[in-house]
Design a protein around this motif. Structure first.
Motif, PDB file in Angstrom:
ATOM      1  N   HIS A   1       0.796  -1.009  -0.258  1.00  0.00           N
ATOM      2  CA  HIS A   1      -0.096   0.032  -0.043  1.00  0.00           C
ATOM      3  C   HIS A   1       0.734   1.260  -0.025  1.00  0.00           C
ATOM      4  O   HIS A   1       0.527   2.222  -0.642  1.00  0.00           O
ATOM      5  CB  HIS A   1      -0.961  -0.183   1.167  1.00  0.00           C
ATOM      6  CG  HIS A   1      -1.875  -1.113   1.009  1.00  0.00           C
ATOM      7  ND1 HIS A   1      -1.920  -2.293   1.476  1.00  0.00           N
ATOM      8  CD2 HIS A   1      -3.280  -0.859   0.792  1.00  0.00           C
ATOM      9  CE1 HIS A   1      -2.957  -2.959   1.157  1.00  0.00           C
ATOM     10  NE2 HIS A   1      -3.715  -2.238   0.918  1.00  0.00           N
TER      11      HIS A   1
ATOM     12  N   ALA B 299       2.431   1.629  -3.432  1.00  0.00           N
ATOM     13  CA  ALA B 299       1.599   1.922  -4.476  1.00  0.00           C
ATOM     14  C   ALA B 299       1.387   3.396  -4.682  1.00  0.00           C
ATOM     15  O   ALA B 299       1.131   3.918  -5.664  1.00  0.00           O
ATOM     16  CB  ALA B 299       0.057   1.225  -4.105  1.00  0.00           C
TER      17      ALA B 299
ATOM     18  N   GLU C 118      -6.899  -6.021  -3.140  1.00  0.00           N
ATOM     19  CA  GLU C 118      -6.889  -5.683  -4.617  1.00  0.00           C
ATOM     20  C   GLU C 118      -7.596  -4.383  -4.725  1.00  0.00           C
ATOM     21  O   GLU C 118      -7.039  -3.389  -5.337  1.00  0.00           O
ATOM     22  CB  GLU C 118      -7.442  -6.430  -5.468  1.00  0.00           C
ATOM     23  CG  GLU C 118      -6.957  -7.956  -5.544  1.00  0.00           C
ATOM     24  CD  GLU C 118      -7.363  -8.965  -4.614  1.00  0.00           C
ATOM     25  OE1 GLU C 118      -6.851  -9.984  -4.499  1.00  0.00           O
ATOM     26  OE2 GLU C 118      -8.428  -8.616  -3.731  1.00  0.00           O
TER      27      GLU C 118
ATOM     28  N   CYS D 295      -5.073  -0.701  -5.129  1.00  0.00           N
ATOM     29  CA  CYS D 295      -5.489  -0.084  -6.561  1.00  0.00           C
ATOM     30  C   CYS D 295      -5.863   1.419  -6.146  1.00  0.00           C
ATOM     31  O   CYS D 295      -5.556   2.430  -6.723  1.00  0.00           O
ATOM     32  CB  CYS D 295      -6.530  -0.845  -7.420  1.00  0.00           C
ATOM     33  SG  CYS D 295      -5.911  -2.308  -7.909  1.00  0.00           S
ATOM     34  N   SER D 296      -6.803   1.520  -5.080  1.00  0.00           N
ATOM     35  CA  SER D 296      -7.446   2.932  -4.549  1.00  0.00           C
ATOM     36  C   SER D 296      -5.957   3.788  -4.097  1.00  0.00           C
ATOM     37  O   SER D 296      -6.021   4.782  -4.449  1.00  0.00           O
ATOM     38  CB  SER D 296      -8.406   2.758  -3.459  1.00  0.00           C
ATOM     39  OG  SER D 296      -9.166   1.992  -3.631  1.00  0.00           O
TER      40      SER D 296
ATOM     41  N   LEU E 291      -3.083   3.251  -5.426  1.00  0.00           N
ATOM     42  CA  LEU E 291      -2.255   3.839  -6.611  1.00  0.00           C
ATOM     43  C   LEU E 291      -2.817   5.075  -7.157  1.00  0.00           C
ATOM     44  O   LEU E 291      -2.167   6.097  -7.548  1.00  0.00           O
ATOM     45  CB  LEU E 291      -2.345   2.451  -7.445  1.00  0.00           C
ATOM     46  CG  LEU E 291      -1.714   2.623  -8.748  1.00  0.00           C
ATOM     47  CD1 LEU E 291      -0.174   3.066  -8.665  1.00  0.00           C
ATOM     48  CD2 LEU E 291      -2.259   1.407  -9.789  1.00  0.00           C
TER      49      LEU E 291
END
Length: 383
Positions: free
Chosen positions: A53, A56, A102, A106-107, A109
């Protein structure tokens, strides 16, 4: 060279808006590292997945650095400024709503892309708006960002005490960009006519300084990303208490940067860097064997004082080694240090899964030692 009169630096509406938005960015940039402990418990994550995290966000920032100039030319600085803020806010909502690794990764990122675009736009706006006094504006913005870290700690502690949870602390921050946009939606945030970026080869000493900065940044983000988790396990305290103890670290960063900015006006940055490295090493020596919250707090505070000064002073040394190519040198440093932010938390997480977090954090003094060696080489090769 004599200093410009202090009266020539004026904080106007654009300046204060940039400071507020940069503080909001810093608040959310530090958030993944502080909520990892909660996410690991909620989603049953490994150390590696937790470190993903923090990495990312750095990966997103690297993407932003690669596309920011082209986006600014296509959209205009004002549109990019508010669009980047909206993207950072959308990623924050995704992080708080995600219930699978996931989705949360992605959030973060997306947060990194939006945050990186916002950071690049704010720095460019302050530099262009204040001209020869840009250093004052950027220094003040840097201190404001450091204060935002403390505000994050306080907000997380408050929401924990109110049993509102860490998500409330992140979502509450969205009021800042909303208010900033509503009160400044017609504010001009214009870019000057495009100019050709200085090109040419950067000297070898600069690249050594860039490696030095990368090592310093890696050490800083090992503590930012894993400090709370380490204190929770080493001092045998709750997650909320461990996060609260990180106030010592971020408070040290604020105090160190305030003191360092004053000393840098009268002293060469190289010896100040050496002193900061020594203070950071001493802080790690106190933190690593800690078994209680008091010792952990002292160690974190010393680490904050030392680590907080490394990037500003190191950047000054690196750019000073490339006269006439400041823009090119700054871009190269940002790229290399973003990669360090991407790599360091993942490295610690992977090592922690294979051994323990206590053993994995030994990469911090290794990074500091490598930075000290690079500083010595740079000092001998400086003209």
């Amino acid at each position: 060279m004599a200093d410009l009169p202090a009266t020539e630096f004026r904080r106007d509406r654009l300046t204060w808006t940039a400071y507020a938005m940069l503080s909001w960015f810093a608040y959310l940039q530090a958030a993944p590292g502080l909520v990892i402990a909660h996410l690991r418990t909620e989603l049953d994550l490994s150390y590696s997945a937790g470190g993903l995290h923090v990495a990312a966000f750095a990966a997103g920032s690297m993407v932003a650095g690669a596309i920011s100039a082209r986006l600014e030319r296509a959209l205009g600085r004002r549109t990019l400024f508010w669009a980047a803020a909206a993207l950072l806010g959308a990623g924050t909502i995704g992080l708080t709503a995600g219930r699978a690794v996931e989705l949360t990764a992605c959030s973060v990122l997306v947060m990194g892309v939006g945050g990186g675009l916002l950071l690049a736009t704010i720095q460019a706006a302050l530099a262009d708006h204040h001209g020869e006094r840009r250093a004052v504006a950027l220094a003040e913005a840097n201190v404001a960002a450091s204060v935002a870290y403390l505000v994050l700690i306080g907000t997380l502690s408050l929401t924990a005490a109110l049993h509102a949870g860490w998500r409330a602390a992140l979502l509450a921050s969205l009021a800042i960009p909303a208010l900033a946009w509503w009160t400044n939606r017609r504010l001009a945030i214009d870019a000057p006519p495009p100019s050709r970026t200085a090109q040419g080869r950067l000297p070898g000493a600069f690249w050594i300084a860039a490696v030095m900065l990368s090592c310093m940044t890696a050490a800083e983000w090992c503590i930012t990303g894993w400090g709370a988790t380490y204190v929770e396990e080493a001092a045998h305290v709750s997650t909320d208490t461990a996060v609260a103890l990180m106030a010592g670290y971020f408070g040290g960063v604020v105090a160190g940067r305030l003191l360092g900015s004053r000393l840098a006006r009268r002293h060469d940055p190289a010896p100040l860097l050496a002193l900061a490295l020594a203070v950071a090493t001493a802080g790690f020596a106190v933190l690593w064997p800690s078994t209680g919250p008091a010792q952990a707090l002292i160690g974190l505070s010393l680490l904050g004082i030392g680590l907080g000064n490394l990037f500003p002073l190191g950047m000054s040394v690196a750019v000073g080694l490339a006269p006439g190519r400041a823009v090119l040198a700054s871009g190269r440093v940002v790229g290399m240090t973003s990669f360090a932010v991407l790599l360091a938390p993942l490295t610690v997480g992977t090592l922690a899964d294979a051994t323990s977090l206590t053993a994995a954090l030994w990469v911090v003094p290794v990074f500091l030692a490598l930075a000290a060696v690079a500083l010595g080489v740079v000092h001998r090769t400086r003209p």
